[in-house]
Write a protein that holds these residues in place. Structure first.
Motif, PDB file in Angstrom:
ATOM      1  N   PRO A 452       0.821  -1.224   0.000  1.00 13.50           N
ATOM      2  CA  PRO A 452       0.000   0.000   0.000  1.00 13.50           C
ATOM      3  C   PRO A 452       0.851   1.268   0.000  1.00 13.50           C
ATOM      4  N   GLU A 453       0.250   2.342  -0.501  1.00  9.01           N
ATOM      5  CA  GLU A 453       0.939   3.633  -0.530  1.00  9.01           C
ATOM      6  C   GLU A 453       1.431   4.031   0.854  1.00  9.01           C
ATOM      7  N   GLU A 454       0.601   3.785   1.878  1.00 12.37           N
ATOM      8  CA  GLU A 454       0.973   4.152   3.249  1.00 12.37           C
ATOM      9  C   GLU A 454       2.253   3.450   3.697  1.00 12.37           C
ATOM     10  N   VAL A 455       2.513   2.276   3.122  1.00 12.63           N
ATOM     11  CA  VAL A 455       3.695   1.502   3.507  1.00 12.63           C
ATOM     12  C   VAL A 455       4.904   1.894   2.662  1.00 12.63           C
ATOM     13  N   TRP A 456       4.762   1.865   1.323  1.00 12.57           N
ATOM     14  CA  TRP A 456       5.955   2.092   0.502  1.00 12.57           C
ATOM     15  C   TRP A 456       6.462   3.525   0.607  1.00 12.57           C
ATOM     16  N   LYS A 457       5.550   4.495   0.754  1.00  8.60           N
ATOM     17  CA  LYS A 457       6.020   5.878   0.895  1.00  8.60           C
ATOM     18  C   LYS A 457       6.699   6.102   2.247  1.00  8.60           C
ATOM     19  N   ALA A 458       6.205   5.447   3.279  1.00  6.31           N
ATOM     20  CA  ALA A 458       6.857   5.568   4.591  1.00  6.31           C
ATOM     21  C   ALA A 458       8.286   5.040   4.523  1.00  6.31           C
ATOM     22  N   ILE A 459       8.485   3.951   3.798  1.00  2.60           N
ATOM     23  CA  ILE A 459       9.841   3.414   3.618  1.00  2.60           C
ATOM     24  C   ILE A 459      10.669   4.372   2.765  1.00  2.60           C
ATOM     25  N   TYR A 460      10.106   4.825   1.672  1.00  2.53           N
ATOM     26  CA  TYR A 460      10.808   5.670   0.699  1.00  2.53           C
ATOM     27  C   TYR A 460      11.361   6.937   1.360  1.00  2.53           C
ATOM     28  N   PHE A 461      10.566   7.549   2.224  1.00  2.00           N
ATOM     29  CA  PHE A 461      10.949   8.846   2.799  1.00  2.00           C
ATOM     30  C   PHE A 461      11.481   8.749   4.233  1.00  2.00           C
ATOM     31  N   HIS A 462      11.692   7.537   4.771  1.00  2.00           N
ATOM     32  CA  HIS A 462      11.890   7.465   6.232  1.00  2.00           C
ATOM     33  C   HIS A 462      13.206   8.072   6.712  1.00  2.00           C
ATOM     34  N   TYR A 463      14.200   8.243   5.822  1.00  2.00           N
ATOM     35  CA  TYR A 463      15.430   8.916   6.245  1.00  2.00           C
ATOM     36  C   TYR A 463      15.246  10.438   6.296  1.00  2.00           C
ATOM     37  N   MET A 464      14.195  10.927   5.701  1.00  2.00           N
ATOM     38  CA  MET A 464      13.937  12.370   5.677  1.00  2.00           C
ATOM     39  C   MET A 464      13.197  12.796   6.939  1.00  2.00           C
TER      40      MET A 464
END
Length: 749
Positions: A452-464
């Motif tokens: 889900p978007e809620e999961v992959w985007k959280a991973i994608y941006f988590h260093y930010m």
């Protein structure tokens, strides 16, 4: 008479990232050395740099040092002079020590009485005699991120000369004449090719380009104007801004010929255009292409390959899609442009082939299947592996979403899953080769797995975020439906790092911060400050429960920490919050008011931002300044005296019954004001709204506080009465400090 000073230190190529700081530093160091040697410049220092040179020009410098007059104090007159006026042994010894007759001594009045003194006068030396020492001091004082040993010595008694890169030549002239200076080479290094470096009136042009003669030959100069002109004739553009503008013009021209434009990634998210002027002395731009099949790779992989690994500029079409073309800045005139472009294309193609192989190979395994491999990657010797960290941040992210954000079980489950997978891409071939893509690739692989978007985007941006500006990515538009999940995961990762490393004794000291804890704390506060704006929800958690839960998940509860470690963590977090808020342009005194004197259990970063937006309306008024001064007096008096009477009273909320025996009109008036205004202030603090109204209510305390201090003897002889009055002041402090410690906005009572 004033003359022109020119200094150029020529060396092996300096890293581009060093040059901006070195360019400023070299001017400051030269001026500092001149001032220390009583040669104040009559014109500002102009500084220039290329990868092979650091240059300072001072248009006007005096021919001589200023004269030195120094008063040397000796023994007291009572010990240095006999009653008959002759010198004692002490007085005569002082005169002899300074090489003068006793009659040359003066009598001076000091705070300790009348003393003998000698006024030493020294005529200034000629500038040419002082300047060699100036250069020696400059070479010693220049600091670099890394220093090199290169078998160099200077005659100042301090041994080996370390420098950022080996020095190859020194241009050092004053009034057009050479100032003699030599860097010697150690005997072991002396050969026919390794020789001393002596100053001269010559510089060197481009390594490979020349208008006549051989490239890199010595160029004699007599003035700065000639120096700059002769360098340009020999393909060295001295001014960095000129190199930057030349690159920008040629990039635009080449991009237009290819019916494209420089990628928005370069314009907005990287410092490539800022960096490349420090990589070259005579920039030109060439265009290259790569196979269309590589456009199937994720855009992030393409741009990382071109920008971070090759320092090339990707191109995009008008619709924003990447083209199979790039622009390269080279350090030469492109007479053989096609040959240079082909060589660049070969390198890019090889890198992209590797990236495509990694992309295809990595997708054969899921992120979930890589978690076991994280057990082979150590996070910290006292905190375990990345597999351990993944488990911790998964549990912490779920708690943050559920308890701190009140987002519900579904959001907590998504945050837990995203956090559990966030580090999995560290075990992929792509991230091992392109480390800049950690987190980003995890998000991309998760998206391709259909998460889900809620999961992959959280991973994608988590260093930010990686910076503290209000508009620093990720933005609300980028996050979309994943805003809450991302905030929980990003906070969990950073909080686990902070609490874990502090518990492991790795707190930052001075400029040393090898684990990036300051950056992690800045990220935490950037998220918390902007949380309502990023999520569109009224999320305003306090700081301490987040730290507390991170420590619980780590298995090292805060209540088991030594007091000094707890205090260090608390102070560090408040300092970092203050830094983030000050970076937004708020007055440092106002920032201290909402951070420094307050407990982390009370600080809600999102609320502190709102307070700071309205606080200047009040702090700029004389009435509020006067209230702040009175508040500071009340705070200092109550805390100091209650500590003497009963320290436990300071940590216990003040009950209303403590004021029953206060009958003075001024006492009752202040108590009445508190009963009237405290609910408004407390409601604002509880709800996180109407802070303007709350500060307005606080400002209305001033007449009652002034009357109290005018009419009431706080330190009454009767101990019970004194305690009641101190508690009344303490209650006032309790009420106002919930908003801010306004004593911080005044320097003194």
């Amino acid at each position: 008479m004033e003359r022109e000073l020119i200094l150029e230190v020529g060396c092996e190529e300096l890293p581009a990232s060093w040059l901006p700081g070195l360019t400023q530093q070299v001017g400051e160091v030269v001026v500092a050395e001149l001032l220390e040697r009583r040669l104040p410049p009559e014109a500002p220092a102009e500084t220039y740099s290329t990868p092979r040179r650091l240059t300072v020009r001072i248009a006007r410098l005096a021919e001589r040092q200023s004269d030195l007059e120094e008063l040397i104090t000796g023994p007291p007159v009572s010990a240095g002079v006999n009653p008959d006026g002759t010198a004692t042994a002490a007085g005569a010894g002082f005169a002899q020590k300074n090489g003068v007759d006793v009659t040359a001594l003066e009598r001076v009045t000091t705070p300790k009485g009348l003393y003998l003194a000698y006024r030493k006068r020294q005529r200034g030396k000629a500038a040419v005699d002082v300047l060699p020492d100036v250069l020696g001091g400059v070479l010693r004082r220049l600091s670099f991120p890394k220093m090199m040993r290169w078998d160099a010595l200077i005659e100042d008694g301090k041994g080996e000369l370390l420098f950022g890169r080996p020095i190859r030549w020194i241009l050092f002239t004053y009034g057009g004449r050479v100032v003699p200076f030599t860097i010697a080479r150690s005997p072991a290094a002396q050969t026919g090719e390794v020789q001393d470096v002596s100053s001269g009136a010559v510089t060197y042009g481009h390594r490979f380009l020349t208008t006549s003669g051989r490239a890199g030959r010595a160029i004699k100069v007599r003035s700065f104007d000639e120096y700059r002109a002769r360098l340009l004739e020999n393909f060295v553009i001295l001014e960095r801004e000129e190199r930057h503008n030349k690159i920008a013009r040629e990039l635009d021209a080449k991009a237009q010929r290819l019916q494209g434009r420089v990628s928005r990634v370069v314009r907005g998210d990287t410092g490539l255009l800022h960096e490349v002027p420090d990589l070259v002395e005579y920039p030109s731009v060439v265009a290259g292409t790569f196979g269309l099949e590589f456009l199937e790779l994720p855009e992030e992989v393409l741009t990382t390959t071109l920008i971070h690994h090759q320092h090339y500029f990707p191109l995009e079409s008008e619709d924003g899609r990447l083209k199979n073309a790039f622009l390269a800045v080279i350090n030469t005139a492109p007479d053989n442009e096609r040959t240079i472009a082909r060589n660049a294309e070969r390198v890019v193609t090889a890198r992209l082939r590797d990236a495509r192989f990694f992309w295809e190979t990595d997708r054969k395994s899921t992120l979930e299947s890589r978690l076991e491999r994280l057990g082979t990657l150590q996070f910290h010797k006292r905190l375990g592996t990345y597999k351990d960290k993944s488990a911790r941040i998964a549990a912490l992210a779920a708690w943050i979403a559920r308890e701190a954000f009140k987002a519900g079980d579904a959001a907590a489950s998504q945050a837990e899953r995203a956090a559990g997978l966030a580090k999995a891409d560290l075990a992929t071939d792509m991230v091992r080769e392109f480390t800049e893509l950690q987190g980003t690739m995890g998000g991309i692989y998760a998206r391709h797995e259909g998460l889900p978007e809620e999961v992959w985007k959280a991973i994608y941006f988590h260093y930010m975020p990686v910076s503290v500006e209000e508009d620093a990515p990720p933005t609300r538009a980028q996050l979309g439906a994943a805003a809450v999940t991302w905030a929980a995961v990003a906070l969990a990762d950073k909080l686990d790092t902070l609490v874990g490393l502090f518990s492991a004794g790795e707190k930052p000291t001075g400029s040393r911060d090898p684990y990036g804890l300051r950056r992690a704390a800045h990220g935490v506060f950037k998220i918390l400050i902007d949380l309502p704006a990023l999520t569109g929800q009224a999320l305003r958690p306090t700081v301490h429960p987040l730290l507390e839960q991170a420590a619980e998940v780590l298995g090292r509860p805060l209540n088991g920490w030594a007091d000094e470690n707890l205090k260090a963590l608390s102070l560090f977090m408040r300092e970092r919050l203050a830094y983030v808020l000050e970076s937004r342009g708020f007055d440092s005194r106002n920032v201290k008011a909402v951070t420094s004197g307050r407990n982390l259990r009370e600080i809600r970063p999102a609320d502190e931002l709102l307070k700071l937006k309205v606080l200047p309306e009040f702090t700029s008024t004389p009435e509020f300044q006067a209230l702040a001064a009175a508040f500071k007096r009340a705070k200092n008096l109550s805390s100091k005296e209650l500590e003497k009477l009963n320290p436990g009273l300071l940590s216990t909320p003040v009950a209303d019954g403590a004021f029953a025996g206060l009958n003075e009109p001024a006492e009752r008036a202040l108590w009445a004001e508190m009963q009237k205004r405290a609910p408004v202030i407390e409601a604002a603090v509880t709800e996180g709204t109407r802070f303007r109204e709350a500060f307005s209510e606080a400002a209305k305390f001033k007449p009652a506080v002034d009357r109290f201090f005018d009419e009431v003897l706080v330190m009454a002889p009767d101990q019970d009465l004194r305690q009641a009055r101190l508690l009344l002041l303490h209650r006032l402090v309790e009420v106002i400090v919930k908003l801010a410690d306004i004593s911080e906005i005044v320097a003194e009572v």
